[in-house]
Motif scaffolding. Structure first.
Motif, PDB file in Angstrom:
ATOM      1  N   GLY A   1     -57.496 -10.636  37.851  1.00 48.04           N
ATOM      2  CA  GLY A   1     -56.874  -9.232  37.605  1.00 48.04           C
ATOM      3  C   GLY A   1     -55.469  -9.193  38.357  1.00 48.04           C
ATOM      4  O   GLY A   1     -54.616  -8.633  37.464  1.00 48.04           O
ATOM      5  N   ARG A   2     -55.271  -9.704  39.486  1.00 45.25           N
ATOM      6  CA  ARG A   2     -53.992  -9.480  39.884  1.00 45.25           C
ATOM      7  C   ARG A   2     -52.852 -10.358  39.244  1.00 45.25           C
ATOM      8  O   ARG A   2     -51.847 -10.257  39.687  1.00 45.25           O
ATOM      9  CB  ARG A   2     -54.090 -10.065  41.638  1.00 45.25           C
ATOM     10  N   SER A   3     -53.515 -11.520  38.634  1.00 44.55           N
ATOM     11  CA  SER A   3     -52.451 -12.251  37.704  1.00 44.55           C
ATOM     12  C   SER A   3     -51.981 -11.642  36.591  1.00 44.55           C
ATOM     13  O   SER A   3     -51.036 -12.409  36.078  1.00 44.55           O
ATOM     14  CB  SER A   3     -53.340 -13.634  37.516  1.00 44.55           C
ATOM     15  N   GLY A   4     -52.500 -10.325  36.136  1.00 40.37           N
ATOM     16  CA  GLY A   4     -51.942  -9.718  34.803  1.00 40.37           C
ATOM     17  C   GLY A   4     -50.622  -9.543  35.129  1.00 40.37           C
ATOM     18  O   GLY A   4     -49.988  -9.419  36.102  1.00 40.37           O
ATOM     19  N   GLU A   5     -49.986  -9.473  33.747  1.00 37.02           N
ATOM     20  CA  GLU A   5     -48.548  -9.220  33.712  1.00 37.02           C
ATOM     21  C   GLU A   5     -48.031  -7.613  34.380  1.00 37.02           C
ATOM     22  O   GLU A   5     -47.118  -7.511  34.900  1.00 37.02           O
ATOM     23  CB  GLU A   5     -47.963  -9.449  32.550  1.00 37.02           C
ATOM     24  N   PHE A   6     -48.926  -6.631  33.823  1.00 37.81           N
ATOM     25  CA  PHE A   6     -48.856  -5.478  34.091  1.00 37.81           C
ATOM     26  C   PHE A   6     -49.996  -4.754  34.639  1.00 37.81           C
ATOM     27  O   PHE A   6     -50.937  -4.488  33.956  1.00 37.81           O
ATOM     28  CB  PHE A   6     -48.323  -4.493  32.860  1.00 37.81           C
ATOM     29  N   VAL A   7     -49.861  -4.665  35.942  1.00 32.36           N
ATOM     30  CA  VAL A   7     -51.241  -4.322  36.651  1.00 32.36           C
ATOM     31  C   VAL A   7     -50.882  -2.962  37.165  1.00 32.36           C
ATOM     32  O   VAL A   7     -50.124  -2.477  37.962  1.00 32.36           O
ATOM     33  CB  VAL A   7     -51.521  -5.364  37.985  1.00 32.36           C
ATOM     34  N   LEU A   8     -51.664  -2.065  36.849  1.00 28.72           N
ATOM     35  CA  LEU A   8     -51.781  -0.614  36.853  1.00 28.72           C
ATOM     36  C   LEU A   8     -52.785  -0.131  37.964  1.00 28.72           C
ATOM     37  O   LEU A   8     -54.070  -0.399  37.385  1.00 28.72           O
ATOM     38  CB  LEU A   8     -51.713   0.229  35.628  1.00 28.72           C
TER      39      LEU A   8
END
Length: 190
Positions: A98-105
């Motif tokens: 999850g933390r590696s996603g490009e856009f973390v909201l």
């Protein structure tokens, strides 16, 4: 336990979703694998999203901050693999993915609940940093701002799929949800 992100992990996750879809009753509980699967299918068939996101490139991750009363003892990650209006997958994933996603909201559980129910405006929440882009980066923020309609549609779809939130379930159903979260933590490293 297979390492998250491997073919074996993905296959086990797909099998779990398939099994749960056989017995789960709609509307699905927010935060369950079947809820994420339903979001994926709905995005894939949504022409409004496809049009709004035709130039979008990058994964989007919704992070629900830990909320033990709801059954989320740890932060909870919903990973959306998106590209030019297509949705390759929507999955619940461990923090490392999850933390590696490009856009973390990221936001508090109650804030996500209000946004998904349209009690709060997703654009205003992002602009006032109550839905936080983590880590904050001006270039990513500008790209997100340019895709406002796609972002709105993604959140709308998540809310349309279900507004059955774990903290509002009957006690026996809530306990079953908490048991599921514990199982996912043990078997899938959530």
């Amino acid at each position: 336990m297979d390492k998250p992100g491997t073919k074996q992990w993905d296959e086990r996750y797909a099998k779990l979703v398939e099994e749960r879809l056989k017995s789960a009753i709609e509307p699905y509980i927010v935060g369950t694998p079947e809820w994420a699967s339903k979001i994926e299918k709905k995005i894939q068939g949504d022409e409004k999203y496809k049009h709004a996101a035709k130039t979008w490139e990058g994964s989007v991750v919704l992070v629900f901050k830990a909320e033990p009363k709801a059954g989320f003892d740890d932060d909870f990650f919903v990973f959306m693999d998106l590209w030019h209006g297509d949705c390759h997958s929507v999955r619940i994933v461990p923090a490392e993915i999850g933390r590696s996603g490009e856009f973390v909201l990221e936001a508090e559980y109650d804030r996500w609940k209000k946004v998904m129910r349209k009690e709060l405006n997703v654009v205003k929440e992002i602009a006032t940093m109550k839905l936080k882009l983590v880590p904050f980066n001006f270039k990513k923020a500008a790209k997100l701002a340019a895709a406002t309609q796609a972002a709105i549609r993604l959140v709308d779809i998540a809310g349309e799929v279900s507004d059955r939130f774990p903290d509002e379930l009957e006690p026996d159903e809530h306990q079953s949800f908490k048991d599921l979260m514990q199982k996912l933590k043990t078997e899938f490293a959530f």
